[in-house]
Design an enzyme around this catalytic site. Sequence first.
Site, mmCIF file in Angstrom:
data_model
loop_
_atom_site.group_PDB
_atom_site.id
_atom_site.type_symbol
_atom_site.label_atom_id
_atom_site.label_comp_id
_atom_site.label_asym_id
_atom_site.label_seq_id
_atom_site.Cartn_x
_atom_site.Cartn_y
_atom_site.Cartn_z
ATOM 1 N N ARG A 38 11.871 -57.395 60.397
ATOM 2 C CA ARG A 38 12.087 -56.249 59.589
ATOM 3 C C ARG A 38 10.975 -55.073 59.807
ATOM 4 N NH1 ARG A 38 14.789 -57.457 54.472
ATOM 5 N NH2 ARG A 38 14.875 -59.748 54.850
ATOM 6 N N GLY A 42 6.864 -59.128 54.168
ATOM 7 C CA GLY A 42 7.102 -59.709 52.859
ATOM 8 C C GLY A 42 8.407 -60.222 52.706
ATOM 9 N N THR A 143 12.146 -68.488 58.847
ATOM 10 C CA THR A 143 12.739 -67.414 58.850
ATOM 11 C C THR A 143 13.893 -67.114 57.602
ATOM 12 O OG1 THR A 143 14.526 -69.077 59.706
ATOM 13 C CG2 THR A 143 13.157 -67.559 61.282
ATOM 14 N N GLY A 144 13.777 -67.987 56.427
ATOM 15 C CA GLY A 144 14.345 -67.611 55.126
ATOM 16 C C GLY A 144 15.649 -67.727 55.049
ATOM 17 N N GLY A 180 29.908 -65.479 40.735
ATOM 18 C CA GLY A 180 28.855 -66.523 40.704
ATOM 19 C C GLY A 180 27.816 -66.239 39.659
ATOM 20 N N GLU A 187 20.481 -62.080 36.372
ATOM 21 C CA GLU A 187 19.433 -61.094 36.632
ATOM 22 C C GLU A 187 20.071 -59.732 36.808
ATOM 23 O OE1 GLU A 187 16.116 -62.227 39.248
ATOM 24 O OE2 GLU A 187 15.559 -63.848 37.763
ATOM 25 N N GLY A 272 25.149 -67.790 46.185
ATOM 26 C CA GLY A 272 24.353 -68.644 46.978
ATOM 27 C C GLY A 272 23.600 -68.025 48.131
ATOM 28 N N HIS A 444 -3.365 -69.096 18.456
ATOM 29 C CA HIS A 444 -2.451 -68.732 17.488
ATOM 30 C C HIS A 444 -2.853 -67.120 17.142
ATOM 31 C CE1 HIS A 444 -0.023 -68.604 13.866
ATOM 32 N NE2 HIS A 444 -0.788 -67.834 13.292
HETATM 33 P P1 FAD Z 1 12.383 -64.743 53.404
HETATM 34 O O1 FAD Z 1 11.442 -64.269 52.269
HETATM 35 O O2 FAD Z 1 13.670 -64.563 53.561
HETATM 36 O O3 FAD Z 1 11.725 -64.108 54.851
HETATM 37 C C1 FAD Z 1 11.921 -64.585 56.122
HETATM 38 C C2 FAD Z 1 11.748 -63.312 56.924
HETATM 39 O O4 FAD Z 1 11.835 -63.969 58.328
HETATM 40 C C3 FAD Z 1 12.474 -62.371 56.959
HETATM 41 O O5 FAD Z 1 11.730 -61.124 56.561
HETATM 42 C C4 FAD Z 1 13.176 -61.841 58.036
HETATM 43 O O6 FAD Z 1 13.694 -60.630 58.672
HETATM 44 C C5 FAD Z 1 12.610 -62.843 58.951
HETATM 45 N N1 FAD Z 1 13.079 -63.567 60.248
HETATM 46 C C6 FAD Z 1 14.281 -64.149 60.169
HETATM 47 N N2 FAD Z 1 14.706 -64.597 61.609
HETATM 48 C C7 FAD Z 1 13.930 -63.964 62.275
HETATM 49 C C8 FAD Z 1 13.547 -63.862 63.692
HETATM 50 N N3 FAD Z 1 14.504 -64.645 64.502
HETATM 51 N N4 FAD Z 1 12.732 -63.335 64.208
HETATM 52 C C9 FAD Z 1 11.930 -62.647 63.417
HETATM 53 N N5 FAD Z 1 11.987 -62.530 62.210
HETATM 54 C C10 FAD Z 1 12.941 -63.239 61.485
HETATM 55 N N6 FAD Z 1 12.352 -66.165 44.225
HETATM 56 C C11 FAD Z 1 11.534 -66.528 43.141
HETATM 57 O O7 FAD Z 1 10.592 -67.528 43.328
HETATM 58 N N7 FAD Z 1 11.292 -65.496 42.159
HETATM 59 C C12 FAD Z 1 12.363 -64.523 42.059
HETATM 60 O O8 FAD Z 1 12.072 -63.718 41.107
HETATM 61 C C13 FAD Z 1 13.153 -64.283 43.209
HETATM 62 N N8 FAD Z 1 13.969 -63.197 43.011
HETATM 63 C C14 FAD Z 1 14.900 -63.205 43.925
HETATM 64 C C15 FAD Z 1 15.575 -62.001 43.808
HETATM 65 C C16 FAD Z 1 16.952 -61.848 44.761
HETATM 66 C C17 FAD Z 1 17.758 -60.590 44.436
HETATM 67 C C18 FAD Z 1 16.884 -62.603 46.102
HETATM 68 C C19 FAD Z 1 18.038 -62.341 47.073
HETATM 69 C C20 FAD Z 1 16.099 -63.717 46.251
HETATM 70 C C21 FAD Z 1 14.883 -63.932 44.948
HETATM 71 N N9 FAD Z 1 14.092 -65.048 45.417
HETATM 72 C C22 FAD Z 1 13.160 -65.378 44.105
HETATM 73 C C23 FAD Z 1 14.078 -65.840 46.217
HETATM 74 C C24 FAD Z 1 13.099 -65.666 47.441
HETATM 75 O O9 FAD Z 1 13.074 -64.134 47.871
HETATM 76 C C25 FAD Z 1 12.997 -66.483 48.423
HETATM 77 O O10 FAD Z 1 13.064 -67.829 47.934
HETATM 78 C C26 FAD Z 1 11.817 -66.312 49.310
HETATM 79 O O11 FAD Z 1 11.643 -64.875 49.916
HETATM 80 C C27 FAD Z 1 11.895 -67.294 50.463
HETATM 81 O O12 FAD Z 1 10.973 -67.147 51.589
HETATM 82 P P2 FAD Z 1 11.073 -67.572 52.900
HETATM 83 O O13 FAD Z 1 9.422 -67.015 53.262
HETATM 84 O O14 FAD Z 1 11.385 -68.585 53.376
HETATM 85 O O15 FAD Z 1 11.896 -66.086 53.584
HETATM 86 P P1 NAI Z 2 23.020 -69.755 42.872
HETATM 87 O O1 NAI Z 2 22.904 -70.872 43.385
HETATM 88 O O2 NAI Z 2 21.909 -69.521 41.719
HETATM 89 O O3 NAI Z 2 24.164 -69.236 41.879
HETATM 90 C C1 NAI Z 2 25.515 -69.163 42.433
HETATM 91 C C2 NAI Z 2 26.477 -69.442 41.570
HETATM 92 O O4 NAI Z 2 27.792 -69.254 42.153
HETATM 93 C C3 NAI Z 2 26.766 -70.999 41.018
HETATM 94 O O5 NAI Z 2 26.900 -71.062 39.904
HETATM 95 C C4 NAI Z 2 27.864 -71.285 41.811
HETATM 96 O O6 NAI Z 2 28.748 -72.463 41.178
HETATM 97 C C5 NAI Z 2 28.720 -70.185 41.968
HETATM 98 N N1 NAI Z 2 29.837 -70.064 42.858
HETATM 99 C C6 NAI Z 2 29.793 -70.590 44.331
HETATM 100 N N2 NAI Z 2 30.693 -70.415 44.785
HETATM 101 C C7 NAI Z 2 31.733 -69.628 44.037
HETATM 102 C C8 NAI Z 2 32.783 -68.947 44.054
HETATM 103 N N3 NAI Z 2 33.660 -69.123 45.289
HETATM 104 N N4 NAI Z 2 33.359 -68.743 42.898
HETATM 105 C C9 NAI Z 2 32.741 -68.189 41.967
HETATM 106 N N5 NAI Z 2 31.412 -68.850 41.705
HETATM 107 C C10 NAI Z 2 30.926 -69.346 42.642
HETATM 108 O O7 NAI Z 2 22.819 -68.332 43.704
HETATM 109 P P2 NAI Z 2 22.471 -66.985 43.575
HETATM 110 O O8 NAI Z 2 22.542 -66.556 42.545
HETATM 111 O O9 NAI Z 2 23.392 -66.158 44.766
HETATM 112 O O10 NAI Z 2 21.046 -66.968 44.185
HETATM 113 C C11 NAI Z 2 20.459 -67.508 45.355
HETATM 114 C C12 NAI Z 2 19.145 -68.083 45.147
HETATM 115 O O11 NAI Z 2 18.119 -67.070 45.300
HETATM 116 C C13 NAI Z 2 19.022 -68.926 43.993
HETATM 117 O O12 NAI Z 2 19.217 -70.241 44.155
HETATM 118 C C14 NAI Z 2 17.496 -68.814 43.844
HETATM 119 O O13 NAI Z 2 17.034 -69.862 44.465
HETATM 120 C C15 NAI Z 2 17.166 -67.493 44.436
HETATM 121 N N6 NAI Z 2 16.671 -66.397 43.395
HETATM 122 C C16 NAI Z 2 15.679 -66.751 42.708
HETATM 123 C C17 NAI Z 2 15.509 -66.057 41.560
HETATM 124 C C18 NAI Z 2 14.384 -66.207 40.508
HETATM 125 O O14 NAI Z 2 13.459 -67.284 40.876
HETATM 126 N N7 NAI Z 2 14.427 -65.673 39.397
HETATM 127 C C19 NAI Z 2 16.009 -64.946 41.378
HETATM 128 C C20 NAI Z 2 17.184 -64.470 42.442
HETATM 129 C C21 NAI Z 2 17.457 -65.508 43.296
#
Ligand code: FAD
Ligand code: NAI
Length: 465
Positions: A38, A42, A143-144, A180, A187, A272, A444
């Site tokens: 990227r 982050g 790699t997430g 989903g 959120e 998911g 409290h």
């Molecule tokens: P990532 O954050 O996915 O980072 C992986 C990085 O690796 C990426 O920047 C990618 O570009 C890089 N990468 C991948 N492959 C390669 C490669 N081959 N070479 C070089 N770079 C590469 N979690 C929470 O705990 N609280 C939240 O409030 C929350 N909100 C979320 C909201 C949304 C909309 C989403 C999508 C996710 C949210 N999550 C939240 C989940 C959280 O973002 C992930 O669990 C977390 O980012 C995982 O961290 P990671 O380091 O494993 O991977």
């Molecule tokens: P999720 O796993 O939380 O929810 C996906 C939902 O989609 C489930 O309820 C599942 O039953 C449903 N589903 C699956 N296939 C379907 C289909 N074909 N039709 C209809 N429903 C279907 O996944 P989500 O919301 O995409 O988030 C992904 C991950 O990102 C989370 O599991 C979480 O780990 C992370 N995340 C965490 C946040 C936080 O900590 N506040 C905020 C946002 C994401």
Amino acid sequence: MAEGYDFDVLVIGAGPGGYVAAIRAAQLGLKTACVESRETLGGTCLNVGCIPSKALLHASELFEEAAHGTLAKWGVKPGNVELDLGQMHATRLEAVKGLTQGIEFLFKKNKVEWLKGRASFESADTVKVGDRNVRAKNIVIATGSSVTPLPGITIDQERIVDSTGALELPEVPKRMVVIGGGVIGLELGSVWRRLGAQITVVEFLDQILPGFDGDVRKEASKIFKKQGFEFRLSTKVTKAERKGDTVTLAIEPAAGGAAETIEADVVLVSIGRKPNTDGLALDKAGLQTNQRGQIETDHRFKTKVAGVWAIGDVIPGPMLAHKAEDEGIAVAENIAGQTGIVNEEVIPSVVYTMPEIAGVGLTEEEARKSGDVKVGKFPMLANSRAKTNREPDGFVKVIADAKTDRVLGVWIIASVAGTMIGEAALAMEFGATSEDIAYTCHAHPTHEEALKEAAMAVQGKPIHI
Ligand code: FAD
Ligand code: NAI
């Protein structure tokens, strides 16, 4: 540094797992680099996940409080409330910029080298980044994950979006269908509902929020319905077709049956996320993924190939930023010959809706499977601070082992559940009993007193109900 190597540690991916691992490794005196494809550091969390979503959740909550009379009820009359969505997005981007640049600063401060580009394995100790082959004694795969696609539905990031597109909508859709009913759907659905969209959630299962405690799932569903969410449970989407500015979705009962169509201005696909391993050439390192596409490790985050480690969303376990961060610290400590541990049983999880929904440890259903339990529950309505703040929704639930009284799980729905769950996690990490929490003096008036009361309720003796 070990001879013949460019680095002691090479981390692939600069998300919360990777950047934390890199910083910790450097702190421990190891020569460290982090590869990130990227433009900014982050990962998902800072760029398109946790941070921008929380910025919009905060902003939309302020808008709703001003526009729908909550502030007026407190004697604060904001006058004619108008939405400036452009400004809201600008503030979101400012938050992301500040934090991603902050990681760049931390890399410089700790002498972590950022290798810009996409990494792929050449062998178990060599990774190709652009034209350069980099040899490292230890390689950490961080790699997430990315969005799980839904077969038959093409994401165009305009009318059919994933979470990234849903963070950037240029206008408030009138009708939004969320596929989903998980964390992202609730959120981001909340964000656009507060700004004026009518939200329909299509969920495959018979309840929203899989993985959460049964009581929490039921109560959350009631609260969201009261807020105006429409849920189509036990329903699947089989097709989504865009014509102009409208998307027509074909839906049918999950178990099969008569199909119907619904229309939306914007569709959010949030079913998911899947681990990122495409293009990594894992086979050249001697690694394979499991059936779920994850890289398996032992409890020290070692893969089956010596010198190759993996952490975060790409390995099994909840896909959460704080879990990835803790694994980042642990893996670096293990590489340095120390003992890095993550207690997988005490990882809190928070949904940042209003009210917030949080949990740590076992659900009641899981706890009952492994033995006798006692459960204490306390409603937020009976908590003086929540009641005063006009935040009556929710409860705290403490699940304890019936014999030892050790706390096995805590579940909370409350305006500040995400903050409250920290206390529960700390208590569980220290092996607390419900009595330990009940006899801890809580300030409290605070929402946290509801946790104390729920712990007292495990013994059958809460004061305020
Ligand atoms: P990532 O954050 O996915 O980072 C992986 C990085 O690796 C990426 O920047 C990618 O570009 C890089 N990468 C991948 N492959 C390669 C490669 N081959 N070479 C070089 N770079 C590469 N979690 C929470 O705990 N609280 C939240 O409030 C929350 N909100 C979320 C909201 C949304 C909309 C989403 C999508 C996710 C949210 N999550 C939240 C989940 C959280 O973002 C992930 O669990 C977390 O980012 C995982 O961290 P990671 O380091 O494993 O991977
Ligand atoms: P999720 O796993 O939380 O929810 C996906 C939902 O989609 C489930 O309820 C599942 O039953 C449903 N589903 C699956 N296939 C379907 C289909 N074909 N039709 C209809 N429903 C279907 O996944 P989500 O919301 O995409 O988030 C992904 C991950 O990102 C989370 O599991 C979480 O780990 C992370 N995340 C965490 C946040 C936080 O900590 N506040 C905020 C946002 C994401």
